[in-house]
Design a protein around this motif. Structure first.
Motif, PDB file in Angstrom:
ATOM      1  N   LEU A  46      39.456  62.594  76.686  1.00 59.61           N
ATOM      2  CA  LEU A  46      40.253  62.860  77.884  1.00 59.61           C
ATOM      3  C   LEU A  46      41.482  61.972  77.863  1.00 59.61           C
ATOM      4  O   LEU A  46      41.401  60.793  77.555  1.00 59.61           O
ATOM      5  CB  LEU A  46      39.445  62.575  79.146  1.00 59.61           C
ATOM      6  CG  LEU A  46      38.394  63.617  79.485  1.00 59.61           C
ATOM      7  CD1 LEU A  46      37.459  63.092  80.552  1.00 59.61           C
ATOM      8  CD2 LEU A  46      39.049  64.896  79.938  1.00 59.61           C
ATOM      9  N   GLY A  47      42.625  62.529  78.154  1.00 58.64           N
ATOM     10  CA  GLY A  47      43.866  61.777  78.142  1.00 58.64           C
ATOM     11  C   GLY A  47      44.395  61.496  76.753  1.00 58.64           C
ATOM     12  O   GLY A  47      45.370  60.776  76.608  1.00 58.64           O
ATOM     13  N   ALA A  48      43.737  62.054  75.729  1.00 61.12           N
ATOM     14  CA  ALA A  48      44.153  61.869  74.334  1.00 61.12           C
ATOM     15  C   ALA A  48      44.353  60.395  74.001  1.00 61.12           C
ATOM     16  O   ALA A  48      45.350  59.991  73.426  1.00 61.12           O
ATOM     17  CB  ALA A  48      45.403  62.681  74.029  1.00 61.12           C
ATOM     18  N   THR A  49      43.376  59.558  74.363  1.00 62.86           N
ATOM     19  CA  THR A  49      43.485  58.111  74.157  1.00 62.86           C
ATOM     20  C   THR A  49      42.807  57.635  72.881  1.00 62.86           C
ATOM     21  O   THR A  49      42.545  56.460  72.736  1.00 62.86           O
ATOM     22  CB  THR A  49      42.871  57.362  75.350  1.00 62.86           C
ATOM     23  OG1 THR A  49      41.500  57.780  75.486  1.00 62.86           O
ATOM     24  CG2 THR A  49      43.629  57.642  76.623  1.00 62.86           C
ATOM     25  N   GLY A  50      42.493  58.534  71.984  1.00 63.66           N
ATOM     26  CA  GLY A  50      41.837  58.148  70.742  1.00 63.66           C
ATOM     27  C   GLY A  50      41.756  59.333  69.807  1.00 63.66           C
ATOM     28  O   GLY A  50      42.292  60.401  70.094  1.00 63.66           O
ATOM     29  N   PRO A  51      41.069  59.167  68.689  1.00 67.70           N
ATOM     30  CA  PRO A  51      40.986  60.238  67.705  1.00 67.70           C
ATOM     31  C   PRO A  51      40.016  61.342  68.126  1.00 67.70           C
ATOM     32  O   PRO A  51      39.100  61.123  68.920  1.00 67.70           O
ATOM     33  CB  PRO A  51      40.477  59.527  66.452  1.00 67.70           C
ATOM     34  CG  PRO A  51      39.692  58.373  66.988  1.00 67.70           C
ATOM     35  CD  PRO A  51      40.410  57.952  68.245  1.00 67.70           C
ATOM     36  N   GLU A  52      40.233  62.520  67.568  1.00 64.14           N
ATOM     37  CA  GLU A  52      39.309  63.627  67.783  1.00 64.14           C
ATOM     38  C   GLU A  52      38.020  63.347  67.022  1.00 64.14           C
ATOM     39  O   GLU A  52      38.008  62.568  66.075  1.00 64.14           O
ATOM     40  CB  GLU A  52      39.921  64.935  67.285  1.00 64.14           C
ATOM     41  CG  GLU A  52      41.125  65.363  68.068  1.00 64.14           C
ATOM     42  CD  GLU A  52      41.745  66.649  67.527  1.00 64.14           C
ATOM     43  OE1 GLU A  52      41.467  67.029  66.363  1.00 64.14           O
ATOM     44  OE2 GLU A  52      42.515  67.268  68.268  1.00 64.14           O
ATOM     45  N   TRP A  53      36.921  63.988  67.424  1.00 62.78           N
ATOM     46  CA  TRP A  53      35.670  63.854  66.710  1.00 62.78           C
ATOM     47  C   TRP A  53      34.966  65.204  66.650  1.00 62.78           C
ATOM     48  O   TRP A  53      35.280  66.105  67.406  1.00 62.78           O
ATOM     49  CB  TRP A  53      34.790  62.764  67.323  1.00 62.78           C
ATOM     50  CG  TRP A  53      34.176  63.072  68.657  1.00 62.78           C
ATOM     51  CD1 TRP A  53      32.932  63.587  68.883  1.00 62.78           C
ATOM     52  CD2 TRP A  53      34.745  62.864  69.960  1.00 62.78           C
ATOM     53  NE1 TRP A  53      32.701  63.710  70.234  1.00 62.78           N
ATOM     54  CE2 TRP A  53      33.801  63.274  70.910  1.00 62.78           C
ATOM     55  CE3 TRP A  53      35.968  62.372  70.399  1.00 62.78           C
ATOM     56  CZ2 TRP A  53      34.032  63.209  72.283  1.00 62.78           C
ATOM     57  CZ3 TRP A  53      36.198  62.318  71.773  1.00 62.78           C
ATOM     58  CH2 TRP A  53      35.240  62.721  72.695  1.00 62.78           C
ATOM     59  N   ARG A  54      34.023  65.315  65.698  1.00 60.83           N
ATOM     60  CA  ARG A  54      33.262  66.545  65.517  1.00 60.83           C
ATOM     61  C   ARG A  54      31.816  66.287  65.875  1.00 60.83           C
ATOM     62  O   ARG A  54      31.275  65.218  65.597  1.00 60.83           O
ATOM     63  CB  ARG A  54      33.362  67.023  64.070  1.00 60.83           C
ATOM     64  CG  ARG A  54      34.730  67.515  63.711  1.00 60.83           C
ATOM     65  CD  ARG A  54      34.785  67.943  62.251  1.00 60.83           C
ATOM     66  NE  ARG A  54      36.095  68.484  61.913  1.00 60.83           N
ATOM     67  CZ  ARG A  54      37.137  67.766  61.559  1.00 60.83           C
ATOM     68  NH1 ARG A  54      37.040  66.452  61.510  1.00 60.83           N
ATOM     69  NH2 ARG A  54      38.279  68.340  61.263  1.00 60.83           N
ATOM     70  N   VAL A  55      31.186  67.306  66.470  1.00 65.70           N
ATOM     71  CA  VAL A  55      29.796  67.186  66.883  1.00 65.70           C
ATOM     72  C   VAL A  55      29.140  68.561  66.811  1.00 65.70           C
ATOM     73  O   VAL A  55      29.814  69.582  66.941  1.00 65.70           O
ATOM     74  CB  VAL A  55      29.712  66.572  68.312  1.00 65.70           C
ATOM     75  CG1 VAL A  55      30.339  67.481  69.330  1.00 65.70           C
ATOM     76  CG2 VAL A  55      28.296  66.226  68.681  1.00 65.70           C
ATOM     77  N   ALA A  56      27.840  68.579  66.601  1.00 69.91           N
ATOM     78  CA  ALA A  56      27.092  69.835  66.598  1.00 69.91           C
ATOM     79  C   ALA A  56      27.058  70.397  68.022  1.00 69.91           C
ATOM     80  O   ALA A  56      26.890  69.651  68.991  1.00 69.91           O
ATOM     81  CB  ALA A  56      25.681  69.600  66.087  1.00 69.91           C
ATOM     82  N   PRO A  57      27.207  71.707  68.182  1.00 70.17           N
ATOM     83  CA  PRO A  57      27.215  72.313  69.525  1.00 70.17           C
ATOM     84  C   PRO A  57      25.937  72.043  70.318  1.00 70.17           C
ATOM     85  O   PRO A  57      25.959  72.043  71.547  1.00 70.17           O
ATOM     86  CB  PRO A  57      27.378  73.806  69.258  1.00 70.17           C
ATOM     87  CG  PRO A  57      27.918  73.916  67.882  1.00 70.17           C
ATOM     88  CD  PRO A  57      27.459  72.700  67.146  1.00 70.17           C
ATOM     89  N   ALA A  58      24.819  71.790  69.649  1.00 70.88           N
ATOM     90  CA  ALA A  58      23.555  71.545  70.345  1.00 70.88           C
ATOM     91  C   ALA A  58      23.591  70.280  71.200  1.00 70.88           C
ATOM     92  O   ALA A  58      22.815  70.143  72.141  1.00 70.88           O
ATOM     93  CB  ALA A  58      22.421  71.446  69.331  1.00 70.88           C
ATOM     94  N   PHE A  59      24.493  69.345  70.892  1.00 70.24           N
ATOM     95  CA  PHE A  59      24.598  68.092  71.645  1.00 70.24           C
ATOM     96  C   PHE A  59      25.549  68.188  72.835  1.00 70.24           C
ATOM     97  O   PHE A  59      25.746  67.206  73.540  1.00 70.24           O
ATOM     98  CB  PHE A  59      25.069  66.957  70.739  1.00 70.24           C
ATOM     99  CG  PHE A  59      24.037  66.517  69.750  1.00 70.24           C
ATOM    100  CD1 PHE A  59      22.937  65.783  70.158  1.00 70.24           C
ATOM    101  CD2 PHE A  59      24.163  66.837  68.409  1.00 70.24           C
ATOM    102  CE1 PHE A  59      21.978  65.372  69.253  1.00 70.24           C
ATOM    103  CE2 PHE A  59      23.216  66.437  67.495  1.00 70.24           C
ATOM    104  CZ  PHE A  59      22.106  65.701  67.916  1.00 70.24           C
ATOM    105  N   LEU A  60      26.156  69.340  73.065  1.00 68.02           N
ATOM    106  CA  LEU A  60      27.160  69.480  74.112  1.00 68.02           C
ATOM    107  C   LEU A  60      26.624  70.239  75.314  1.00 68.02           C
ATOM    108  O   LEU A  60      25.756  71.100  75.189  1.00 68.02           O
ATOM    109  CB  LEU A  60      28.389  70.211  73.572  1.00 68.02           C
ATOM    110  CG  LEU A  60      29.090  69.530  72.412  1.00 68.02           C
ATOM    111  CD1 LEU A  60      30.272  70.367  71.971  1.00 68.02           C
ATOM    112  CD2 LEU A  60      29.536  68.142  72.788  1.00 68.02           C
TER     113      LEU A  60
END
Length: 81
Positions: A46-60
């Motif tokens: 939120l607010g683009a205050t850091g790097p993007e990350w990848r995660v499995a959809p099951a954790f969202l």
């Protein structure tokens, strides 16, 4: 049917979601859905205050009620989706 017709995730572009793959102070961190790529979901903070990350959809998980991130579409605050 192709994957384009049946996306493996129920999230919309710029939607705020909770990421349960990494807890901060016992709480899931929130991120903004960017895209699905090779079976993973790409989130930005939120607010683009850091790097993007990848995660499995099951954790969202979507927020209830669902919200759009601030700073998208010229809106400065979070708002209902």
């Amino acid at each position: 049917m192709s994957d384009a017709q049946n996306p493996p995730h129920p999230f919309q572009l710029h939607e705020v979601v909770r990421d349960f793959s990494y807890l901060e102070n016992g709480r899931p961190r929130e991120g903004v859905f960017v895209e699905a790529l090779l079976g993973k979901v790409v989130l930005r903070p939120l607010g683009a205050t850091g790097p993007e990350w990848r995660v499995a959809p099951a954790f969202l998980q979507s927020l209830n009620p669902r919200e759009t991130a601030p700073g998208t579409c010229g809106k400065p605050r979070r708002r209902p989706l």
